[in-house]
Scaffold this active site. Structure first.
Site, PDB file in Angstrom:
ATOM      1  N   ARG A   1       1.109  -1.388  -0.123  1.00  0.00           N
ATOM      2  CA  ARG A   1       0.302  -0.170  -0.068  1.00  0.00           C
ATOM      3  C   ARG A   1       0.673   1.393  -0.240  1.00  0.00           C
ATOM      4  O   ARG A   1       0.400   2.317   0.401  1.00  0.00           O
ATOM      5  CB  ARG A   1      -0.975   0.001   0.729  1.00  0.00           C
TER       6      ARG A   1
ATOM      7  N   LYS B   1       4.066  12.132  -9.727  1.00  0.00           N
ATOM      8  CA  LYS B   1       3.049  11.527 -10.888  1.00  0.00           C
ATOM      9  C   LYS B   1       3.927  10.356 -11.436  1.00  0.00           C
ATOM     10  O   LYS B   1       5.217  10.379 -11.799  1.00  0.00           O
ATOM     11  CB  LYS B   1       2.822  11.978 -12.793  1.00  0.00           C
TER      12      LYS B   1
ATOM     13  N   GLU C   1      11.452  20.127 -22.864  1.00  0.00           N
ATOM     14  CA  GLU C   1      10.223  20.461 -21.824  1.00  0.00           C
ATOM     15  C   GLU C   1      11.078  21.713 -21.435  1.00  0.00           C
ATOM     16  O   GLU C   1       9.837  22.300 -20.870  1.00  0.00           O
ATOM     17  CB  GLU C   1      10.485  18.996 -20.708  1.00  0.00           C
TER      18      GLU C   1
ATOM     19  N   LYS D   1       8.239  24.963 -12.742  1.00  0.00           N
ATOM     20  CA  LYS D   1       7.537  23.000 -12.191  1.00  0.00           C
ATOM     21  C   LYS D   1       6.911  22.895 -10.685  1.00  0.00           C
ATOM     22  O   LYS D   1       5.594  22.651 -10.485  1.00  0.00           O
ATOM     23  CB  LYS D   1       8.079  21.767 -13.077  1.00  0.00           C
TER      24      LYS D   1
ATOM     25  N   GLU E   1      -3.061  17.930 -10.053  1.00  0.00           N
ATOM     26  CA  GLU E   1      -3.895  18.170 -11.831  1.00  0.00           C
ATOM     27  C   GLU E   1      -5.151  18.658 -11.909  1.00  0.00           C
ATOM     28  O   GLU E   1      -6.025  18.265 -12.358  1.00  0.00           O
ATOM     29  CB  GLU E   1      -3.875  17.498 -12.726  1.00  0.00           C
TER      30      GLU E   1
ATOM     31  N   ARG F   1      -2.159  22.784 -12.797  1.00  0.00           N
ATOM     32  CA  ARG F   1      -0.635  21.882 -12.896  1.00  0.00           C
ATOM     33  C   ARG F   1      -1.001  21.615 -14.131  1.00  0.00           C
ATOM     34  O   ARG F   1      -0.611  21.396 -15.143  1.00  0.00           O
ATOM     35  CB  ARG F   1      -1.098  20.895 -12.078  1.00  0.00           C
TER      36      ARG F   1
ATOM     37  N   ASN G   1       0.510  21.018 -19.106  1.00  0.00           N
ATOM     38  CA  ASN G   1       0.706  19.819 -20.176  1.00  0.00           C
ATOM     39  C   ASN G   1       0.355  20.683 -21.737  1.00  0.00           C
ATOM     40  O   ASN G   1      -0.391  19.876 -22.581  1.00  0.00           O
ATOM     41  CB  ASN G   1      -0.833  19.036 -19.849  1.00  0.00           C
TER      42      ASN G   1
ATOM     43  N   HIS H   1       0.973  18.939 -24.457  1.00  0.00           N
ATOM     44  CA  HIS H   1       0.956  17.370 -24.197  1.00  0.00           C
ATOM     45  C   HIS H   1       0.101  16.410 -24.976  1.00  0.00           C
ATOM     46  O   HIS H   1      -0.180  15.455 -24.774  1.00  0.00           O
ATOM     47  CB  HIS H   1       1.656  16.870 -22.476  1.00  0.00           C
TER      48      HIS H   1
ATOM     49  N   HIS I   1       1.635  13.125 -26.654  1.00  0.00           N
ATOM     50  CA  HIS I   1       1.239  11.774 -25.878  1.00  0.00           C
ATOM     51  C   HIS I   1       0.657  11.178 -27.297  1.00  0.00           C
ATOM     52  O   HIS I   1       0.820   9.795 -27.271  1.00  0.00           O
ATOM     53  CB  HIS I   1       0.337  11.617 -24.682  1.00  0.00           C
TER      54      HIS I   1
ATOM     55  N   HIS J   1      10.423  11.338 -25.954  1.00  0.00           N
ATOM     56  CA  HIS J   1       9.418  12.139 -24.973  1.00  0.00           C
ATOM     57  C   HIS J   1       8.943  13.409 -25.589  1.00  0.00           C
ATOM     58  O   HIS J   1       8.020  13.983 -26.393  1.00  0.00           O
ATOM     59  CB  HIS J   1       9.076  12.302 -23.835  1.00  0.00           C
TER      60      HIS J   1
HETATM   61  N1  GLY Z   1       4.307  15.799 -16.747  1.00  0.00           N
HETATM   62  C1  GLY Z   1       3.331  17.075 -16.771  1.00  0.00           C
HETATM   63  C2  GLY Z   1       3.243  16.892 -15.005  1.00  0.00           C
HETATM   64  O1  GLY Z   1       4.591  16.500 -13.676  1.00  0.00           O
HETATM   65  O2  GLY Z   1       2.223  17.320 -14.628  1.00  0.00           O
END
Ligand code: GLY
Length: 354
Positions: A120, A142, A184, A224, A234, A238, A242, A245, A249, A264
């Site tokens: 957990r 994330k 990035e 960031k 998010e 946040r 994106n 992205h 993505h 990426h």
């Molecule tokens: N890579 C975008 C974020 O971590 O929210």
């Protein structure tokens, strides 16, 4: 050495430091209180020099074992997470054990996700070795894997106990990876700071000195951290991160299924150009700024065009986990240095720009 603290507004117990400098692996014990852990499992991949892994093992001074994964985005799957879970079990790990992720974004995602779910959830430490992971993936909490051809479909939000960015690890990084990391970095300038955008696009990635790189990484990490600290999960702010992205993505996932997989940052570069054009079509970004964005990415040595079937990209966009109630909302630019979230765009306009 620089130190940036990430303060998670909604859960101060999750605050953690990010260290940036040279020769940090050797002094890991003075940066993080390792002594409170029973043992550690180091997750790494085949691209990481074994001397680096050994240096870390020596510096730790804690019973440890190593799991070596294959490298590449295709590895971000359940099979590799199971491999880490099994290694943790076989090594007799308990709730006071620590996972240390030494590698790029893929290692950080697999090891972080395995740690966040084992018993957990146990602690993990990020030691990113690629520029891309240093400025983006390693911080923010994330962690997850790709599933059914969709990027990061399964994952959790769990913050690491610390991030150690040792610039020495970049000395063996292939140039293509270094340039990919700059995508990035450039994104951080585009969404939050025009002056920073102009600085990081003033020369090529490989022309920046080590000291300049430390400054750049620190600034990106700070941008960031400021965003994540206000909106860990998010809900709104946040989403600024994106930009590029949604399309990026989709392009990245499709390229993984081809014989020319993109890194990426390369996919995000293409995504930023297309989403920049979307911003222009919607009257948010001027022609001139849209052109500056595209030329900056070309100058950085990043790809800016794609040759993929529009229908397939649209289908991938539709299965993006960021969509809610079937609506595709984008983070777009209102100018260089200023992004706007939740812009609803219809399929006709997306098709047009693709
Ligand atoms: N890579 C975008 C974020 O971590 O929210």
């Amino acid at each position: 050495m620089k130190k940036i603290n990430v303060h998670i507004k909604t859960n101060r117990q999750q605050d953690y430091p990010i260290f940036i400098g040279v020769g940090l692996l050797e002094k890991i014990n003075s940066l993080v209180d390792i002594t409170k852990y029973s043992k550690a499992v180091i997750v790494t991949d085949k691209n990481i020099p074994s001397s680096l892994v050994q240096n870390l093992q020596t510096a730790l001074g804690l019973p440890n074992s190593v799991v070596v994964l294959e490298s590449g985005e295709q590895q971000k799957d359940l099979e590799n997470v199971q491999k880490v879970w099994k290694a943790l079990k076989d090594f007799g790990c308990d709730r006071k054990s620590l996972v240390i992720n030494l590698g790029g974004g893929v290692v950080g995602d697999i090891g972080g996700f395995a740690a966040s779910t084992f018993m957990r959830g146990i602690d993990f430490l990020q030691i990113p070795t690629t520029l891309l992971a240093q400025v983006d993936a390693s911080s923010g909490g994330k962690v997850g894997i790709n599933l059914l051809g969709i990027k990061n479909l399964v994952g959790t939000f769990q913050q690491p106990i610390a991030v150690i960015i040792d610039i020495d690890t970049l000395s063996t990084l292939p140039q293509r990876e270094l340039i990919s990391g700059f995508a990035e970095i450039i994104k951080h300038g585009l969404i939050a700071d025009k002056e920073y955008f102009l600085l990081v696009t003033s020369k090529k990635a490989q022309e920046f000195s080590q000291d300049e790189l430390i400054e750049i990484i620190s600034k990106s990490v700070q941008i960031k951290a400021d965003i994540v600290s206000q909106d860990e999960k998010e809900s709104d702010l946040r989403k600024l991160l994106n930009f590029g992205h949604t399309i990026g993505h989709a392009v990245e996932a499709m390229s993984q299924e081809s014989n020319k997989p993109l890194l990426h940052g390369e996919a995000i570069s293409i995504g930023m150009v297309i989403e920049g054009k979307l911003s222009k079509i919607l009257g948010l970004l001027s022609n001139e700024e849209c052109e500056i964005l595209e030329q900056a990415l070309i100058k950085a040595g990043l790809p800016t065009t794609l040759d993929l079937p529009v229908d397939d990209i649209l289908e991938k966009i539709k299965s993006d986990k960021k969509n809610v109630k079937g609506e595709t909302k984008f983070t777009l630019l209102e100018g260089i240095g200023k992004a706007i979230i939740n812009k609803l765009v219809d399929d006709f306009t997306i098709r047009k720009v693709l």
